[in-house]
Enzyme design. Structure first.
Site, PDB file in Angstrom:
ATOM      1  N   ASP A  95       4.311  45.822   8.704  1.00  0.00           N
ATOM      2  CA  ASP A  95       3.447  45.188   7.706  1.00  0.00           C
ATOM      3  C   ASP A  95       2.934  43.878   8.286  1.00  0.00           C
ATOM      4  O   ASP A  95       3.411  42.797   7.957  1.00  0.00           O
ATOM      5  CB  ASP A  95       4.188  44.969   6.389  1.00  0.00           C
ATOM      6  CG  ASP A  95       3.212  44.811   5.244  1.00  0.00           C
ATOM      7  OD1 ASP A  95       1.986  44.809   5.496  1.00  0.00           O
ATOM      8  OD2 ASP A  95       3.659  44.678   4.095  1.00  0.00           O
ATOM      9  N   CYS A  98       2.220  40.405   6.454  1.00  0.00           N
ATOM     10  CA  CYS A  98       2.722  40.393   5.083  1.00  0.00           C
ATOM     11  C   CYS A  98       3.003  38.919   4.778  1.00  0.00           C
ATOM     12  O   CYS A  98       3.480  38.187   5.644  1.00  0.00           O
ATOM     13  CB  CYS A  98       4.014  41.210   5.035  1.00  0.00           C
ATOM     14  SG  CYS A  98       4.769  41.210   3.419  1.00  0.00           S
ATOM     15  N   HIS A 324       4.160  36.234   7.174  1.00  0.00           N
ATOM     16  CA  HIS A 324       5.535  36.399   7.657  1.00  0.00           C
ATOM     17  C   HIS A 324       5.677  37.172   8.952  1.00  0.00           C
ATOM     18  O   HIS A 324       6.578  36.904   9.728  1.00  0.00           O
ATOM     19  CB  HIS A 324       6.370  37.176   6.619  1.00  0.00           C
ATOM     20  CG  HIS A 324       6.492  36.486   5.320  1.00  0.00           C
ATOM     21  ND1 HIS A 324       6.577  37.155   4.129  1.00  0.00           N
ATOM     22  CD2 HIS A 324       6.556  35.182   5.033  1.00  0.00           C
ATOM     23  CE1 HIS A 324       6.690  36.277   3.156  1.00  0.00           C
ATOM     24  NE2 HIS A 324       6.671  35.086   3.669  1.00  0.00           N
ATOM     25  N   GLY A 374      11.192  35.328  -4.065  1.00  0.00           N
ATOM     26  CA  GLY A 374      12.532  35.666  -4.555  1.00  0.00           C
ATOM     27  C   GLY A 374      12.557  37.114  -5.010  1.00  0.00           C
ATOM     28  O   GLY A 374      11.917  37.973  -4.418  1.00  0.00           O
ATOM     29  N   SER A 380      11.795  31.903  -7.085  1.00  0.00           N
ATOM     30  CA  SER A 380      11.081  31.746  -5.828  1.00  0.00           C
ATOM     31  C   SER A 380      11.063  30.252  -5.548  1.00  0.00           C
ATOM     32  O   SER A 380      11.362  29.446  -6.435  1.00  0.00           O
ATOM     33  CB  SER A 380       9.656  32.280  -5.952  1.00  0.00           C
ATOM     34  OG  SER A 380       9.679  33.678  -6.151  1.00  0.00           O
ATOM     35  N   HIS A 399      11.957  33.283   5.001  1.00  0.00           N
ATOM     36  CA  HIS A 399      10.826  33.851   4.255  1.00  0.00           C
ATOM     37  C   HIS A 399      11.215  34.421   2.907  1.00  0.00           C
ATOM     38  O   HIS A 399      10.365  34.683   2.083  1.00  0.00           O
ATOM     39  CB  HIS A 399      10.101  34.904   5.091  1.00  0.00           C
ATOM     40  CG  HIS A 399      10.652  36.299   4.970  1.00  0.00           C
ATOM     41  ND1 HIS A 399      11.978  36.599   5.169  1.00  0.00           N
ATOM     42  CD2 HIS A 399      10.044  37.469   4.666  1.00  0.00           C
ATOM     43  CE1 HIS A 399      12.157  37.896   4.997  1.00  0.00           C
ATOM     44  NE2 HIS A 399      11.011  38.444   4.704  1.00  0.00           N
ATOM     45  N   GLY A 402      16.165  38.315   1.326  1.00  0.00           N
ATOM     46  CA  GLY A 402      16.744  39.423   2.098  1.00  0.00           C
ATOM     47  C   GLY A 402      17.606  40.271   1.173  1.00  0.00           C
ATOM     48  O   GLY A 402      18.227  39.773   0.239  1.00  0.00           O
TER      49      GLY A 402
END
Lengths: 476, 137
Positions: A95, A98, A324, A374, A380, A399, A402
Site C-alpha cells: 500500500d 498509505c 507511511h 488509532g 488517535s 505510525h 499496530g
C-alpha cells in the site's frame, strides 16, 4: 523479544549489535514493555534489513514495530546509491504511501453532537468504502498519466480542493520523478475506477474531537484547541499501489541473483538504486505516492461536501497529510557529512523537527505534524517532530498502534453487531458495509496506542501535542 | 480440496492441500476468498480464464493468487469455484464466481496482494501437496 539479545542505550533505545550478515546495527526505539512484547520475528527482520547493500547508520524500528513482510512494519532504513545502496519494493510495501490526513472543521463538540447521526449517514453515503466500491471519477489513459505525475496538485487543478491544501501536504502534494511509463497497464486498470475510494481493512474516515492538549505551543501552531472537531482520513494508493508492489516484488526477486544480491527473505526484494530496475521501481513507486495523495485529496473533497450538507457554510482546511509506506530521497547529516539518502519508511511516518526547510512556515517553529491513527474505539494522536530527530532515525516516528492479535483471533472474540452497538452506547457511531470487517478491526485487537506515542515522545522522535477521540467512523 | 486460512499478526494466511498440485492451488484460492467473505455465499455465474507460468512452483502460486486478485479488483467479482491444471510450471485455470454484492457478501477485507511471506509449495512424504502464503489485506 528476548531482551538479552539487545543492549539498552537509554530508557527508550535498544541496540541490536551487528553480527553475521548485518552490515550495521539495529536500533529499536521503545519502552522495555513494548520491546518485550514484540515478536522475535521483528528482531530477525531488523537484522535482515541491516544486511542489505548500502545501508547507512542502522536499521531502525519504531515503537509500534511488528512482524511485517521483509521489513518490520515500523521499520526505517536509509541507503546510499553511491555505496551500492538498494531500493526495496518490500521495504515500501503493497500500500504505497498509505497515510493519514487531518482536517479542521471549525466546529466544536456540541455543534457536532446535535447532528452526529445525520453527519455519519451523509459521510457514509458520499465516501465510497469497502470491497467492490467505485468512485465517481473514471480516468482515461491520458488523465491517468497526468494524475500519476501530478498527485494532489492534479486533483486540485481538477477541482478537488484548493491551493491552500497543497501547502500542508508532504512535497506540496506532488512527489517529483514519478514515471507513469514504469507503471504496468494492469496497475492502471486496477485504478481506473478507484479514485476517491477509501478501501477496506484498517482504512477509515473518522470524525474526532480533540480531547486533550499536551503541548500548547504546538497545538496553537497547528490551530488545535480542546473540544475542536477534526476529520482524519486513513487510506493509500488503492489498487494501483498494490499492483505496483506485486509487479516489482516479483521482478526484484527474480533479478536479485544476477545483481549479486542474496536475499535472506524474498520479501526483502530489492534492486541497486543505480540499476535500471531500481530506477524504474522508483519512478513507479513515486507515481504510486502521487496516486495516494490524489486519492486522499478527492476523499477530502467528498468529506467537505458531506459536512456542508449537514453544516452549511462550514470549511474544512487541511492541517497536514503524512505518508507511511514510502522511499524518499532526502538530505541527512551522517557523521557530520551531508548525504543524499533513500529513506525507506515502512509503517513509519516522516517526523521532521523544528526548523526543517521542508516544513510550512506556520509549523516551522514546532516541527512537522505527525498524525497517528488509532482504532475505532480508542484514540488517535497528533504529535510534532522532535528537535534532533533527524540524527536519531532520519527524521522518523511511529505510525499507529499496530495489531495486538490476528484477524482470526479478533473474529473469534467479537461480533460486529455487538461491537457497533457497544461503541454507539459510548457515543461512537460506526458505519461500515461489513460487520465482519468491524469485528476484525475491533479496538482491542490493537495495541495500546497511548503506550506507543509515550515511547515516541520519550525517545525524542515526536512529542505529544493532542489526543483525538472518535465520534464517527466510516470503515471500509 | 481441503483449504484453510491461518493467523498472521497483521494479515491472513491462505493454505490449500490435496492429492495433486492443482488441488492444492485451487484450495489456496478458495482460502483467499474466505479471507474476504463466506465462500458459500458466492454464486457461480461468470467464468474467467487464467493462465500463468513461472520459473518455480512458489512463484507460480504467487502468480496464480495475484492473477485472481487482479480479476477480482478489475471485474469487481468474487470467486467460489476453481478448476486448475498445472503442467511444467504452467497453470491454466478457470475461476467461477459472481459480481460483488455488498449486502449479501458483506466482504470484510480486500486482498491487496499475495506475498512471499510464508510462501511455500510442498509435497509431503505421503504424496499430499500443500500450497500457502500470507495475503496482504
Amino acid at each position: 523479544m528476548d531482551l538479552k539479545q539487545l543492549q539498552q542505550r537509554g530508557e527508550f533505545e535498544w541496540l541490536l549489535p551487528a553480527t553475521g550478515r548485518m552490515r550495521v546495527p539495529g536500533v529499536i526505539f521503545a519502552s522495555r514493555e513494548l520491546v518485550a512484547a514484540m515478536d522475535e520475528k521483528v528482531r530477525e527482520q531488523i537484522a535482515n534489513v541491516a544486511g542489505l547493500p548500502g545501508i547507512v547508520s542502522a536499521a531502525y524500528a519504531m515503537p509500534d514495530a511488528h512482524w511485517g513482510y521483509g521489513f518490520p512494519i515500523g521499520g526505517v532504513a536509509a541507503f546510499d546509491a553511491d555505496d551500492g545502496g538498494v531500493v526495496s519494493a518490500g521495504g515500501v510495501g503493497f500500500d504505497i504511501s498509505c497515510g493519514v490526513r487531518t482536517l479542521h472543521t471549525g466546529l466544536k463538540l456540541a455543534d457536532v453532537e446535535r447532528d452526529k447521526r445525520r453527519l455519519a449517514d451523509a459521510l457514509f453515503a458520499r465516501i465510497p468504502a469497502g470491497v467492490g466500491s467505485t468512485g465517481t471519477i473514471h480516468l482515461g489513459a491520458a488523465e491517468m498519466n497526468a494524475m500519476l505525475k501530478g498527485g494532489a496538485r492534479w486533483a486540485v487543478a481538477a477541482g478537488y480542493g484548493s491551493d491552500a491544501d497543497l501547502a500542508h501536504i508532504e512535497e506540496h502534494g506532488c512527489v517529483a520523478g514519478a514515471d507513469p511509463a514504469a507503471v504496468s497497464d494492469q496497475a492502471k486498470k486496477r485504478q481506473r475506477d478507484e479514485m476517491g475510494t477509501l478501501g477496506s481493512g484498517n482504512h477509515y474516515l473518522e470524525v474526532q474531537v480533540v480531547s486533550e492538549i499536551f503541548d500548547a505551543a504546538a497545538a496553537a501552531a497547528y490551530g488545535l484547541a480542546a473540544g475542536d472537531v477534526v476529520v482524519s482520513i486513513h487510506c493509500g494508493s488503492r489498487g494501483l499501489g498494490h499492483q505496483i508492489g506485486t509487479d516489482y516484488l516479483r521482478e526484484m526477486v527474480v533479478a536479485a541473483p544476477a545483481a549479486g544480491i542474496s536475499l535472506p527473505d524474498r520479501e526483502l526484494a530489492c534492486a541497486p538504486l543505480k540499476s535500471s530496475l531500481g530506477k524504474r521501481y522508483l519512478g513507479a513507486m513515486r507515481a504510486g505516492i502521487n496516486c495516494a495523495l490524489a486519492n486522499r485529496q478527492i476523499l477530502t473533497h467528498l468529506a467537505r461536501g458531506a459536512f456542508a450538507a449537514v453544516f452549511p457554510g462550514v470549511k474544512l482546511p487541511l492541517l497536514y497529510d503524512v505518508s507511511h509506506n514510502t522511499c524518499k530521497e532526502e538530505s541527512h547529516r551522517v557523521d557530520g557529512n551531508k548525504r543524499r539518502l533513500f529513506v525507506h519508511r515502512k509503517g513509519a511516518t516522516r517526523a521532521f523537527g523544528p526548523g526543517h526547510v521542508e516544513l510550512p512556515p506556520e509549523y516551522a517553529k514546532v516541527g512537522q505534524p505527525v498524525l497517528i491513527g488509532g482504532s475505532m474505539g480508542t484514540a488517535s494522536w497528533i504529535l510534532a517532530g522532535s528537535a534532533g530527530t533527524e540524527e536519531r532515525a532520519f527524521g522518523s516516528a511511529c505510525h499507529g498502534a499496530g495489531r495486538a492479535m490476528s484477524r482470526h483471533e479478533a473474529m473469534r472474540r467479537w461480533q460486529g453487531r455487538a461491537l457497533v452497538d457497544e461503541l454507539a452506547a459510548r457515543g461512537i457511531l460506526i458505519r461500515s458495509p461489513s460487520l465482519r470487517g468491524v469485528a476484525e478491526e475491533a479496538p482491542l485487537a490493537y495495541k495500546d496506542v497511548g503506550a506507543v506515542v509515550d515511547s515516541s515522545d520519550r525517545a525524542g522522535l515526536a512529542g505529544k501535542v493532542a489526543r483525538l477521540t472518535p465520534l464517527v467512523c466510516i470503515k471500509g | 480440496m481441503p483449504w484453510e486460512t491461518f493467523a498472521h499478526e497483521a494479515d491472513v494466511g491462505v493454505r490449500g492441500s490435496g492429492a495433486t498440485l492443482a488441488e492444492a492451488f485451487a484450495g489456496a484460492a478458495m482460502a483467499m476468498t474466505a479471507a474476504i467473505c463466506d465462500p458459500q455465499k458466492v454464486g457461480a455465474g461468470v467464468t474467467v480464464n487464467i493462465e500463468c507460468a513461472a520459473p518455480d512452483l512458489d512463484l507460480l502460486l504467487l502468480d496464480w493468487l495475484n492473477a485472481l486478485v487482479y480479476e477480482m479488483a478489475t471485474r469487481r467479482m468474487l470467486f467460489s469455484r476453481f478448476d486448475v491444471r498445472i503442467e511444467d510450471n504452467r497453470l491454466a485455470a478457470t475461476a467461477t464466481g459472481e459480481a460483488v454484492d455488498v449486502g449479501r457478501h458483506a466482504p470484510a477485507a480486500e486482498v491487496k496482494g499475495a506475498t512471499f511471506c510464508e510462501l511455500a509449495v510442498r509435497q509431503s512424504p505421503d504424496g499430499t501437496w500443500t500450497a500457502q502464503c500470507i495475503v496482504d489485506v
